[in-house]
Design an enzyme around this catalytic site. Structure first.
Site, PDB file in Angstrom:
ATOM      1  N   CYS A   5       0.845  -1.199   0.000  1.00 26.70           N
ATOM      2  CA  CYS A   5       0.000   0.000   0.000  1.00 26.70           C
ATOM      3  C   CYS A   5       0.877   1.244   0.000  1.00 26.70           C
ATOM      4  O   CYS A   5       1.731   1.406   0.866  1.00 26.70           O
ATOM      5  CB  CYS A   5      -0.897  -0.005   1.228  1.00 26.70           C
ATOM      6  SG  CYS A   5      -1.853   1.504   1.395  1.00 26.70           S
ATOM      7  N   CYS A  20      -0.884   6.090   6.977  1.00 23.58           N
ATOM      8  CA  CYS A  20      -2.160   5.600   7.507  1.00 23.58           C
ATOM      9  C   CYS A  20      -1.947   4.850   8.810  1.00 23.58           C
ATOM     10  O   CYS A  20      -0.967   4.138   8.980  1.00 23.58           O
ATOM     11  CB  CYS A  20      -2.777   4.685   6.455  1.00 23.58           C
ATOM     12  SG  CYS A  20      -4.235   3.831   7.014  1.00 23.58           S
ATOM     13  N   CYS A  74      -2.534  -0.053   9.306  1.00 26.48           N
ATOM     14  CA  CYS A  74      -1.610  -1.202   9.338  1.00 26.48           C
ATOM     15  C   CYS A  74      -0.323  -0.793  10.039  1.00 26.48           C
ATOM     16  O   CYS A  74       0.129   0.325   9.893  1.00 26.48           O
ATOM     17  CB  CYS A  74      -1.213  -1.615   7.918  1.00 26.48           C
ATOM     18  SG  CYS A  74      -2.551  -2.285   6.954  1.00 26.48           S
ATOM     19  N   CYS A  99      -8.452   0.725   0.285  1.00 22.33           N
ATOM     20  CA  CYS A  99      -7.635   0.073   1.316  1.00 22.33           C
ATOM     21  C   CYS A  99      -7.435  -1.375   0.912  1.00 22.33           C
ATOM     22  O   CYS A  99      -8.391  -2.086   0.609  1.00 22.33           O
ATOM     23  CB  CYS A  99      -8.346   0.159   2.657  1.00 22.33           C
ATOM     24  SG  CYS A  99      -7.608  -0.912   3.896  1.00 22.33           S
ATOM     25  N   GLN A 123     -17.027 -10.876  13.408  1.00 23.36           N
ATOM     26  CA  GLN A 123     -15.585 -10.890  13.127  1.00 23.36           C
ATOM     27  C   GLN A 123     -15.322 -10.358  11.720  1.00 23.36           C
ATOM     28  O   GLN A 123     -16.076 -10.664  10.797  1.00 23.36           O
ATOM     29  CB  GLN A 123     -15.036 -12.308  13.251  1.00 23.36           C
ATOM     30  CG  GLN A 123     -14.986 -12.826  14.685  1.00 23.36           C
ATOM     31  CD  GLN A 123     -13.845 -12.228  15.488  1.00 23.36           C
ATOM     32  OE1 GLN A 123     -13.198 -11.267  15.084  1.00 23.36           O
ATOM     33  NE2 GLN A 123     -13.602 -12.781  16.654  1.00 23.36           N
ATOM     34  N   TYR A 162     -20.280 -13.372  26.164  1.00 23.87           N
ATOM     35  CA  TYR A 162     -19.875 -12.366  25.162  1.00 23.87           C
ATOM     36  C   TYR A 162     -20.174 -12.937  23.761  1.00 23.87           C
ATOM     37  O   TYR A 162     -19.295 -13.024  22.917  1.00 23.87           O
ATOM     38  CB  TYR A 162     -18.387 -12.009  25.283  1.00 23.87           C
ATOM     39  CG  TYR A 162     -17.941 -11.704  26.687  1.00 23.87           C
ATOM     40  CD1 TYR A 162     -17.947 -10.391  27.159  1.00 23.87           C
ATOM     41  CD2 TYR A 162     -17.528 -12.718  27.541  1.00 23.87           C
ATOM     42  CE1 TYR A 162     -17.552 -10.113  28.450  1.00 23.87           C
ATOM     43  CE2 TYR A 162     -17.137 -12.446  28.843  1.00 23.87           C
ATOM     44  CZ  TYR A 162     -17.136 -11.141  29.290  1.00 23.87           C
ATOM     45  OH  TYR A 162     -16.735 -10.871  30.563  1.00 23.87           O
ATOM     46  N   GLU A 201     -24.935 -11.625  26.106  1.00 23.83           N
ATOM     47  CA  GLU A 201     -24.385 -10.535  25.294  1.00 23.83           C
ATOM     48  C   GLU A 201     -24.987  -9.209  25.762  1.00 23.83           C
ATOM     49  O   GLU A 201     -26.166  -9.129  26.064  1.00 23.83           O
ATOM     50  CB  GLU A 201     -24.717 -10.809  23.810  1.00 23.83           C
ATOM     51  CG  GLU A 201     -24.628  -9.635  22.877  1.00 23.83           C
ATOM     52  CD  GLU A 201     -23.243  -9.019  22.767  1.00 23.83           C
ATOM     53  OE1 GLU A 201     -22.249  -9.757  22.698  1.00 23.83           O
ATOM     54  OE2 GLU A 201     -23.174  -7.766  22.748  1.00 23.83           O
ATOM     55  N   CYS A 234      -8.950 -11.456  22.033  1.00 24.99           N
ATOM     56  CA  CYS A 234      -8.328 -10.600  21.021  1.00 24.99           C
ATOM     57  C   CYS A 234      -7.205  -9.776  21.630  1.00 24.99           C
ATOM     58  O   CYS A 234      -6.657  -8.900  20.977  1.00 24.99           O
ATOM     59  CB  CYS A 234      -9.377  -9.715  20.354  1.00 24.99           C
ATOM     60  SG  CYS A 234     -10.352  -8.778  21.508  1.00 24.99           S
TER      61      CYS A 234
HETATM   62  N1  SAH Z   1     -18.449 -14.270  20.291  1.00 25.29           N
HETATM   63  C1  SAH Z   1     -18.881 -13.269  19.348  1.00 25.29           C
HETATM   64  C2  SAH Z   1     -18.610 -11.833  19.793  1.00 25.29           C
HETATM   65  C3  SAH Z   1     -17.240 -11.549  20.343  1.00 25.29           C
HETATM   66  S1  SAH Z   1     -16.828  -9.831  20.504  1.00 25.29           S
HETATM   67  C4  SAH Z   1     -18.269 -13.517  17.994  1.00 25.29           C
HETATM   68  O1  SAH Z   1     -17.326 -14.263  17.867  1.00 25.29           O
HETATM   69  O2  SAH Z   1     -18.763 -12.957  17.018  1.00 25.29           O
HETATM   70  C5  SAH Z   1     -17.222  -9.453  22.129  1.00 25.29           C
HETATM   71  C6  SAH Z   1     -18.701  -9.265  22.374  1.00 25.29           C
HETATM   72  O3  SAH Z   1     -18.865  -8.976  23.753  1.00 25.29           O
HETATM   73  C7  SAH Z   1     -19.339  -8.113  21.616  1.00 25.29           C
HETATM   74  O4  SAH Z   1     -20.490  -8.580  20.967  1.00 25.29           O
HETATM   75  C8  SAH Z   1     -19.709  -7.110  22.726  1.00 25.29           C
HETATM   76  O5  SAH Z   1     -20.889  -6.400  22.448  1.00 25.29           O
HETATM   77  C9  SAH Z   1     -19.896  -8.016  23.912  1.00 25.29           C
HETATM   78  N2  SAH Z   1     -19.688  -7.445  25.245  1.00 25.29           N
HETATM   79  C10 SAH Z   1     -18.869  -6.424  25.612  1.00 25.29           C
HETATM   80  N3  SAH Z   1     -18.880  -6.272  26.944  1.00 25.29           N
HETATM   81  C11 SAH Z   1     -19.714  -7.217  27.449  1.00 25.29           C
HETATM   82  C12 SAH Z   1     -20.128  -7.574  28.767  1.00 25.29           C
HETATM   83  N4  SAH Z   1     -19.683  -6.917  29.828  1.00 25.29           N
HETATM   84  N5  SAH Z   1     -20.984  -8.604  28.909  1.00 25.29           N
HETATM   85  C13 SAH Z   1     -21.446  -9.285  27.836  1.00 25.29           C
HETATM   86  N6  SAH Z   1     -21.097  -8.983  26.556  1.00 25.29           N
HETATM   87  C14 SAH Z   1     -20.236  -7.972  26.363  1.00 25.29           C
END
Ligand code: SAH
Length: 500
Positions: free
Chosen positions: A71, A77, A80, A163, A301, A330, A351, A455
């Site tokens: 790029c 930028c 990256c 991008c 994702q 989550y 969630e 992550c």
């Molecule tokens: N497992 C899913 C999302 C992972 S990302 C996947 O793989 O697609 C993390 C997620 O946690 C997001 O959707 C975010 O909204 C949620 N999140 C953030 N803080 C949180 C909390 N305190 N309790 C529950 N969910 C939460």
């Protein structure tokens, strides 16, 4: 040493953000765009007591692992950080990043990690992998509307038409929106004054369905000349959903609370676990494929091909046989939950974003999945509350006041007991990791296995320490590269109760 001084620096390490690190006269310097083994002429840009920041003035001896970035904007930028490092070395860097965090922050001994960690899973093509792009909108010096990315550590917009991490379709969409803004005099938002209208353009692309979602984040209740915009965008092949998201706050957070669909559906669909046919990006359905509806606000994702690998590892680590009850904390739109539910007795997702929970329920229906249930709320509140309230006898009813037969209430009691002592808990928290209240309840629930999808290796290491001190041990772990060219990496770790 003074600011702006020039000096020769050998890069001996790379930091958690992908920056080069070198030592000079007892000081540690952090240098963007320098890669390990480069010898550079550095210019000091910021000095602290024992460390400082420097810029690459000139590369004196390039590292053998340095490559020509694809790029042209990579140095300006902020998107990256590692384009100048060969992809192979990027993967090595990520593997080390995980290991170092687990050792330094988690206190796990190196030999133990070497015995359980599997090699990082890289991408076949580390460009054009993102299904989501968020472009800020502004003016250039000549007053033209520009879309692009923020320069590293600033809010100056660098115009980027294409991008290389995103899909090629983004380019045409941005051109249409810029043209429409110029023609109808729709101003970009100005962060400093709070005036103007269009803040960001969010684009999502379903890799398997080729469906496109465009969402304009606007500083207004409604969009002028909306039909003129939707009329033009509709002509782009694959366009499925056009919406606005209202954000009138003075904030760095991109999305506001309210989204309104202007044209098409309020979501796009994408699949995970499709079989790839010979042609690039051509897919066919498999028995275990799961379809997902994705709304503008929901987390999904960004790298669908690697996500599939990530979830497959999580599923393997979960060790399901069809009899287990599983919590997926989550859970977002139920991506992992629905994947797990195909091999488990029952899955319970938690969630925080209500729209994502609605998507998760809808996604379960869409796939005919009946053994996944979703709860809206914070994991650190939902789980402890459930645990506190589920301890007693249930014969008196479940608090809903609904009449039920003895057999029904027995079944419900058994379900609650399963939920209270699940076989497996999967967590996939945002970068800040799990809240302590959540971790402590997980320990009380004593699942046989916990699969931690992370992550951020630093918070992963911190949380694993708490769980391992509470009676678990690390059995397996693996990094998956979802974010080529950047310093980020995903990790999956399986921990198991010691007494099982
Ligand atoms: N497992 C899913 C999302 C992972 S990302 C996947 O793989 O697609 C993390 C997620 O946690 C997001 O959707 C975010 O909204 C949620 N999140 C953030 N803080 C949180 C909390 N305190 N309790 C529950 N969910 C939460």
């Amino acid at each position: 040493m003074n600011k702006n001084d020039l000096f020769e620096l050998t890069i001996t390490d790379m930091g958690t953000g992908g920056e080069g690190i070198g030592k000079y006269e007892g000081m540690t310097f952090f240098v963007r765009d320098a890669v390990i083994s480069d010898v550079i002429l550095a210019r000091a840009i910021k000095l602290k007591k024992n460390y400082g920041y420097a810029r690459v003035e000139k590369i004196l001896i390039p590292s053998p692992d340095r490559i020509e970035p694809e790029c042209p904007q990579h140095r300006r930028c902020g998107g990256c950080q590692m384009q100048a490092l060969s992809y192979e070395k990027q993967l090595e860097y990520k593997e080390n990043k995980i290991k170092n965090a687990l050792m330094r922050i988690g206190g796990f001994p190196e030999e133990e990690l070497d015995a359980v960690m599997e090699p990082v899973v890289g991408m076949e093509h580390p460009y054009r992998y993102r299904n989501k792009a968020q472009y800020p909108v502004g003016y250039d010096r000549d007053g033209n509307v520009v879309t692009g990315f923020y320069a590293a550590r600033t809010h100056c917009i660098i115009p980027v038409e294409d991008c290389l991490l995103g899909v090629e379709e983004n380019k045409e969409i941005l051109a249409v929106i810029r043209g429409w803004m110029e023609e109808y005099g729709i101003p970009p938002y100005d962060e400093r004054t709070g005036d103007g209208m269009v803040r960001h353009i969010l684009i999502r692309y379903g890799f398997t369905t080729k469906e496109i979602m465009v969402c304009l984040v606007v500083n207004a209740d409604r969009l002028p000349a909306a039909q003129e915009l939707t009329g033009r965008l509709q002509k782009i092949p694959g366009m499925t959903s056009i919406s606005i998201n209202v954000n009138m706050e003075n904030t760095n957070v991109i999305l506001g609370k309210r989204t309104e669909c202007l044209w098409g559906q309020p979501y796009i669909t994408d699949y995970i676990h499709l079989r790839k046919t010979g042609a690039p990006q051509e897919f066919e359905l498999t028995d275990t494929a799961v379809a997902y509806h994705i709304s503008p606000q929901s987390f999904y994702q960004v790298n669908p091909l690697q996500t599939e690998k990530l979830y497959s590892i999580a599923l393997e680590y979960a060790g399901l046989t069809g009899k287990e009850s599983v919590w997926d904390l989550y859970c977002g739109i139920g991506t992992i939950s629905l994947f797990l539910s195909q091999r488990a007795k029952q899955v319970y997702g938690v969630e925080i974003v209500p729209q994502a929970v609605e998507d998760a329920r809808e996604n379960a229906r869409l796939n005919g999945i009946t053994n996944a249930e979703f709860f809206a709320g914070k994991a650190e509140e939902v789980l402890p509350e459930f645990y506190a309230n589920s301890g007693g006898a249930f014969a008196e009813g479940d608090g809903t006041g609904m009449e039920c037969s003895e057999t029904d209430s027995e079944t419900r009691e058994a379900d609650r007991a399963d939920m209270r002592h699940p076989d497996v808990i999967v967590v996939d928290p945002p970068r800040k990791g799990c809240d302590m209240a959540c971790l402590l309840t997980m320990l009380k629930m004593q699942p046989e296995r916990i699969v931690y999808v992370s992550c951020d290796p630093a918070t992963l290491a911190r949380d694993l320490r708490v769980l391992c001190d509470g009676g678990y041990e690390v059995k397996k772990g693996r990094g998956v590269d979802l974010f080529g060219m950047t310093g980020h990496v995903e990790t999956v770790v399986l921990i198991q109760r010691k007494d099982t």
